[in-house]
Design a protein around this motif. Structure first.
Motif, short mmCIF file in Angstrom:
data_model
loop_
_atom_site.label_atom_id
_atom_site.label_comp_id
_atom_site.label_asym_id
_atom_site.label_seq_id
_atom_site.Cartn_x
_atom_site.Cartn_y
_atom_site.Cartn_z
N TYR A 1 7.92 4.11 5.37
CA TYR A 1 7.59 5.75 5.39
C TYR A 1 7.51 6.18 6.40
N PRO A 2 7.76 8.03 5.93
CA PRO A 2 7.85 8.80 7.67
C PRO A 2 6.97 8.28 8.63
N ASN B 1 0.54 -1.21 0.32
CA ASN B 1 0.20 -0.35 -0.05
C ASN B 1 1.20 0.96 0.16
N ASN B 2 0.36 1.94 -0.66
CA ASN B 2 1.35 3.47 -0.40
C ASN B 2 1.02 4.84 0.11
N PHE B 3 1.35 4.19 1.31
CA PHE B 3 0.53 5.24 2.51
C PHE B 3 1.91 7.34 2.40
N ASN B 4 1.31 7.16 2.97
CA ASN B 4 2.45 8.62 2.90
C ASN B 4 3.05 8.65 4.11
N ILE B 5 2.48 8.29 5.24
CA ILE B 5 3.17 8.64 6.96
C ILE B 5 2.34 6.88 7.63
N ILE B 6 3.08 7.14 8.82
CA ILE B 6 2.52 6.07 9.83
C ILE B 6 2.48 6.54 10.45
N HIS B 7 1.38 6.49 11.18
CA HIS B 7 1.91 7.38 12.94
C HIS B 7 1.62 6.04 13.72
#
Length: 364
Positions: free
Chosen positions: A107-108, A84-90
């Motif tokens: 991911y950042p 999956n193409n996520f922008n960030i992980i929290h």
């Protein structure tokens, strides 16, 4: 923007403050955000809700040997992150369901740091220090860090060599207010001070008992109402030794409406903690029209401002004097209630979400 929330916290905390934080954060994200949540716990847990929320759920099952099930779980979550193409992980805590080091994430990472309790009070909480090491690795690997108070930020920067511009403060908010406090739930029949929350060593509950014994020697009709887990044997013994058995009522775990009523009907919330990353009960109390008597240390003065009587939590005499002062000065109590109610309005989840989005957008 696609955000992956790694749901490791749900494996260890079915309900609690961190769960509420993410529930409020995710549910208030704008509709152009696409959050995703990984979890391995039953759907009955207090999960966030959002129209675009995609939940990746792994059903744990009893395969034998156990390492096969654990291996499959890790592979499942690793596949989710990989394809999956996520922008960030929290992350929801300081470990990941993919069982991968934070520094190896593709991911950042935006990491919320709640407090420095493990570092400052580590031995009685986690004797082997494992939690501290996991947390250290997460902090050092994160591209951005959110702290829930100025005090937490200061402690973080003192304990870790980090650039200050990497850290953002976003305060928490209360989910309950005075509008919930008029139900039929019971409250103590006698005038009472209220204690809410955990009672681990740094919470200083023993110090409160020592101070309250002095108060009852002067005002024998006063009660201490305790909301939280059942008393331990050591606590029952101390209560008896201080002759407080007839002066304490225990209400266990209260619903939000019951808790709101207990706040409003109390003389004041007493918050004797030696350390807090934020301290939700004082904010809840102010939102529900209660006075607050609180420790003068860590993040607590940030939350209560000038709307509380502050005392030295290491001095039982100072706390006892503060409680007796409030009993003897009802007009001062009314003034504190008014100030507290106004101060509580400066904290909101919408504000928290807006500030968090600013952090997210640096990686969009």
């Amino acid at each position: 923007m696609r955000i992956l929330y790694d749901g490791a916290i749900y494996a260890n905390q079915p309900a609690g403050g961190i769960n509420r934080y993410f529930a409020n954060l995710i549910s208030r994200l704008p509709e152009n955000i696409k959050p995703a949540l990984t979890t391995c716990q039953p759907q009955t847990i207090n999960y966030p809700a959002h129209p675009n929320l995609e939940t990746f759920y792994y059903q744990r099952f009893g395969l034998r040997p156990g390492f096969i099930s654990y291996w499959l779980e890790q592979k499942y979550f690793q596949t989710i992150a990989l394809f999956n193409n996520f922008n960030i992980i929290h992350p929801t805590y300081y470990s990941l369901l993919i069982n991968q080091e934070f520094r190896r994430c593709k991911y950042p990472i935006v990491l919320t740091v709640w407090d420095m309790i493990h570092e400052l009070f580590g031995k009685p909480i986690v004797p082997k220090g494992l939690e501290v090491e996991k947390k250290r690795q997460a902090i050092l690997a994160a591209q951005a860090i959110i702290c829930i108070s100025e005090n937490t930020k200061n402690d973080l920067l003192e304990l870790y060599s980090l650039p200050e511009d990497k850290v953002t403060i976003t305060y928490l908010a209360s989910e309950i207010d005075i509008s919930l406090s008029y139900g039929s739930e019971p409250v103590p029949s006698r005038p009472y001070f209220l204690y809410v929350g955990g009672r681990a060593g740094y919470k200083n509950f023993d110090g409160l008992l020592a101070a309250f014994a002095k108060v009852t020697s002067v005002q024998p009709d006063i009660t201490l109402c305790v909301v939280g887990s059942p008393f331990k044997e050591t606590e029952v013994k101390l209560i008896a030794e201080l002759n407080l058995s007839a002066h304490i009522e225990h209400y266990g775990y209260a619903s939000d409406t019951h808790l709101a009523k207990l706040y409003r009907c109390s003389i004041a919330l007493v918050y004797p903690s030696l350390y807090e990353g934020f301290g939700i009960p004082p904010l809840e109390a102010m939102s529900c029209g209660s006075a607050v008597v609180a420790s003068n240390c860590s993040s607590i003065p940030e939350v209560v401002g000038d709307a509380s009587i502050l005392f030295d939590p290491k001095s039982s005499s100072d706390l006892a004097d503060s409680l007796l002062f409030l009993l003897d000065h009802p007009l001062e109590r009314d003034r504190l209630i008014d100030r507290g109610y106004q101060r509580s309005k400066s904290f909101s989840w919408d504000k928290t979400v807006a500030q968090t989005l600013e952090v997210y957008r640096t990686f969009a």
